[in-house]
Design a protein around this motif. Sequence first.
Motif, PDB file in Angstrom:
ATOM      1  N   ARG A  98       0.685  -1.110   0.034  1.00 22.60           N
ATOM      2  CA  ARG A  98       0.033  -0.072  -0.004  1.00 22.60           C
ATOM      3  C   ARG A  98       0.896   1.262  -0.003  1.00 22.60           C
ATOM      4  O   ARG A  98       0.605   2.134  -0.572  1.00 22.60           O
ATOM      5  N   GLN A  99       1.888   1.244   0.788  1.00 21.77           N
ATOM      6  CA  GLN A  99       2.777   2.556   0.757  1.00 21.77           C
ATOM      7  C   GLN A  99       3.533   2.486  -0.437  1.00 21.77           C
ATOM      8  O   GLN A  99       3.597   3.698  -0.975  1.00 21.77           O
ATOM      9  N   VAL A 111       3.101   6.519   8.157  1.00 22.42           N
ATOM     10  CA  VAL A 111       1.960   6.529   9.236  1.00 22.42           C
ATOM     11  C   VAL A 111       0.650   7.008   8.457  1.00 22.42           C
ATOM     12  O   VAL A 111       0.624   7.431   7.326  1.00 22.42           O
ATOM     13  N   GLU A 112      -0.643   6.663   9.207  1.00 22.65           N
ATOM     14  CA  GLU A 112      -1.818   7.079   8.697  1.00 22.65           C
ATOM     15  C   GLU A 112      -1.964   8.234   8.119  1.00 22.65           C
ATOM     16  O   GLU A 112      -2.712   8.552   7.256  1.00 22.65           O
ATOM     17  N   PHE A 155      -1.568   8.971   4.361  1.00 20.40           N
ATOM     18  CA  PHE A 155      -2.717   8.326   3.498  1.00 20.40           C
ATOM     19  C   PHE A 155      -3.986   9.361   3.650  1.00 20.40           C
ATOM     20  O   PHE A 155      -4.706   9.503   2.496  1.00 20.40           O
ATOM     21  N   ILE A 156      -4.185   9.769   4.644  1.00 16.24           N
ATOM     22  CA  ILE A 156      -5.196  10.834   5.031  1.00 16.24           C
ATOM     23  C   ILE A 156      -4.939  11.947   4.123  1.00 16.24           C
ATOM     24  O   ILE A 156      -5.834  12.587   3.148  1.00 16.24           O
ATOM     25  N   MET A 182      -5.281   1.817  -3.057  1.00 16.37           N
ATOM     26  CA  MET A 182      -5.520   1.760  -1.411  1.00 16.37           C
ATOM     27  C   MET A 182      -6.342   0.335  -1.106  1.00 16.37           C
ATOM     28  O   MET A 182      -5.973  -0.348  -0.139  1.00 16.37           O
ATOM     29  N   ALA A 194      -4.056  -2.866   0.547  1.00 17.83           N
ATOM     30  CA  ALA A 194      -4.617  -3.215   1.808  1.00 17.83           C
ATOM     31  C   ALA A 194      -4.718  -4.660   1.824  1.00 17.83           C
ATOM     32  O   ALA A 194      -4.441  -5.578   2.646  1.00 17.83           O
TER      33      ALA A 194
END
Length: 126
Positions: A16-17, A73-74, A77-78, A112, A116
């Motif tokens: 995902r990254q 970190v999340e 993505f946000i 995404m 995931a």
Amino acid sequence: MSAESPAAPRPARSIRQTLASIVLAFELVVVFLAALVIWGLDAAPFGLPAWSALIAGGVLLVGMIAAIGLLRVEAGFILGWVLQVLILLAGFLNPALFIVGALFGGMWWYCMVVGARIDRQRKELA
């Protein structure tokens, strides 16, 4: 000779990254070129000066670079999702950006979801 301990290996990046950084890197180039086109055509909307397109594009570029750096970190993505929405909304400034925003937003969503899923499968197999 110094008695340094070997550095701990970095954890492997998730799929995902990796996919998110690829999408953002390509999008970075396209947004840069779009800002130059809007500036060059003197097509800034609402009677704004042409250089305002460069400022807006620069803000988006800095946001994308920050998102790439934060993908561990999340929050990265946000920020990526927020940038996708902003680029889609930039279509009100130049209608061609609706297409760019839709294409990259679709790629972002797909990466995404699939990233995931692959990461979950890898975790289950480990």
